[in-house]
Design an enzyme around this catalytic site. Structure first.
Site, PDB file in Angstrom:
ATOM      1  N   LYS A 181       0.829  -1.217   0.000  1.00  0.00           N
ATOM      2  CA  LYS A 181       0.000   0.000   0.000  1.00  0.00           C
ATOM      3  C   LYS A 181       0.856   1.257   0.000  1.00  0.00           C
ATOM      4  CE  LYS A 181      -3.419  -2.076   3.121  1.00  0.00           C
ATOM      5  NZ  LYS A 181      -4.165  -1.806   4.360  1.00  0.00           N
ATOM      6  N   LYS A 191       2.213   2.531   2.290  1.00  0.00           N
ATOM      7  CA  LYS A 191       1.840   3.323   3.478  1.00  0.00           C
ATOM      8  C   LYS A 191       2.907   3.107   4.543  1.00  0.00           C
ATOM      9  CE  LYS A 191      -3.274   3.436   3.677  1.00  0.00           C
ATOM     10  NZ  LYS A 191      -4.441   3.004   4.491  1.00  0.00           N
TER      11      LYS A 191
HETATM   12  N1  C2G Z   1     -13.056   4.090   7.189  1.00  0.00           N
HETATM   13  C1  C2G Z   1     -14.297   4.712   7.330  1.00  0.00           C
HETATM   14  N2  C2G Z   1     -14.356   6.065   7.444  1.00  0.00           N
HETATM   15  C2  C2G Z   1     -13.223   6.810   7.450  1.00  0.00           C
HETATM   16  C3  C2G Z   1     -11.966   6.193   7.325  1.00  0.00           C
HETATM   17  C4  C2G Z   1     -11.897   4.806   7.201  1.00  0.00           C
HETATM   18  O1  C2G Z   1     -15.349   4.047   7.331  1.00  0.00           O
HETATM   19  N3  C2G Z   1     -13.338   8.165   7.577  1.00  0.00           N
HETATM   20  C5  C2G Z   1     -13.027   2.633   7.043  1.00  0.00           C
HETATM   21  C6  C2G Z   1     -12.401   2.196   5.713  1.00  0.00           C
HETATM   22  O2  C2G Z   1     -13.372   2.247   4.674  1.00  0.00           O
HETATM   23  C7  C2G Z   1     -11.979   0.759   6.040  1.00  0.00           C
HETATM   24  C8  C2G Z   1     -11.623   0.847   7.538  1.00  0.00           C
HETATM   25  O3  C2G Z   1     -12.219   2.053   8.055  1.00  0.00           O
HETATM   26  O4  C2G Z   1     -13.086  -0.127   5.888  1.00  0.00           O
HETATM   27  C9  C2G Z   1     -10.122   0.890   7.769  1.00  0.00           C
HETATM   28  O5  C2G Z   1      -9.610   1.997   7.033  1.00  0.00           O
HETATM   29  P1  C2G Z   1      -8.025   2.004   6.683  1.00  0.00           P
HETATM   30  O6  C2G Z   1      -7.261   1.767   7.936  1.00  0.00           O
HETATM   31  O7  C2G Z   1      -7.759   3.207   5.857  1.00  0.00           O
HETATM   32  O8  C2G Z   1      -7.926   0.673   5.807  1.00  0.00           O
HETATM   33  P2  C2G Z   1      -7.314   0.522   4.338  1.00  0.00           P
HETATM   34  O9  C2G Z   1      -5.980   1.172   4.293  1.00  0.00           O
HETATM   35  O10 C2G Z   1      -8.372   0.936   3.394  1.00  0.00           O
HETATM   36  O11 C2G Z   1      -7.032  -1.055   4.277  1.00  0.00           O
HETATM   37  O12 C2G Z   1      -7.362  -5.403   2.450  1.00  0.00           O
HETATM   38  C10 C2G Z   1      -8.089  -4.229   2.772  1.00  0.00           C
HETATM   39  C11 C2G Z   1      -7.169  -3.182   3.351  1.00  0.00           C
HETATM   40  O13 C2G Z   1      -6.442  -3.701   4.452  1.00  0.00           O
HETATM   41  C12 C2G Z   1      -7.968  -1.971   3.800  1.00  0.00           C
END
Ligand code: C2G
Length: 128
Positions: free
Chosen positions: A45, A47
């Site tokens: 990612k 990240k």
């Molecule tokens: N999320 C949310 N609202 C936000 C930020 C995040 O609902 N304002 C949700 C995202 O949609 C996700 C979860 O919180 O379902 C975790 O977000 P992240 O930590 O950003 O996850 P991500 O980097 O998208 O990793 O294999 C899938 C990945 O691991 C998802």
């Protein structure tokens, strides 16, 4: 016992994450959360997390809606996780809309609306 799973990085844990986990838990009785490892985040990612996997895991485990935290080490572990953890419902925020429909032969796939205006990226920018 309806079992739910979701995946994420959960770095700089914030109320958008909590809202997602709360609603995911409301879809069943037992919530498994797969937290991305540092290697997965960096390699897949691009990240760089502020908190390490162990720190993010401990914080997610402390959330009342979460029953079990497992590591997310690769993109294609989801099918195996759904089988191994006997998952009924797979949940992700709708920024992933459609991306995991391939799991729908194994379990229900649900995309929940993201919490608007909050994100880890936004937090980092605001703090700069
Ligand atoms: N999320 C949310 N609202 C936000 C930020 C995040 O609902 N304002 C949700 C995202 O949609 C996700 C979860 O919180 O379902 C975790 O977000 P992240 O930590 O950003 O996850 P991500 O980097 O998208 O990793 O294999 C899938 C990945 O691991 C998802």
């Amino acid at each position: 016992m309806k079992r739910v799973i979701t995946y994420g990085t959960f770095d700089l844990l914030h109320y958008g994450h909590i809202n997602l986990l709360k609603r995911a838990k409301e879809l069943g009785d037992y919530l498994v959360v797969a937290v991305s490892t540092d290697e997965f985040n960096w390699n897949e990612k691009q990240k760089k997390c502020y908190f390490s996997y162990e720190e993010r895991k401990a914080m997610v485990e402390a959330i009342r809606y979460v029953d079990l935290v497992i590591p997310e080490t690769c993109w294609d572990q989801k099918r195996r996780d759904v089988v191994d953890y006997q998952i009924d419902t797979f949940v992700m925020g709708d920024d992933w809309q459609g991306k995991f429909d391939f799991l729908s032969d194994l379990c229900e796939v649900v995309y929940l609306p993201r919490t608007p205006e909050i994100s880890t990226t936004r937090i980092k920018q605001d703090l700069k």
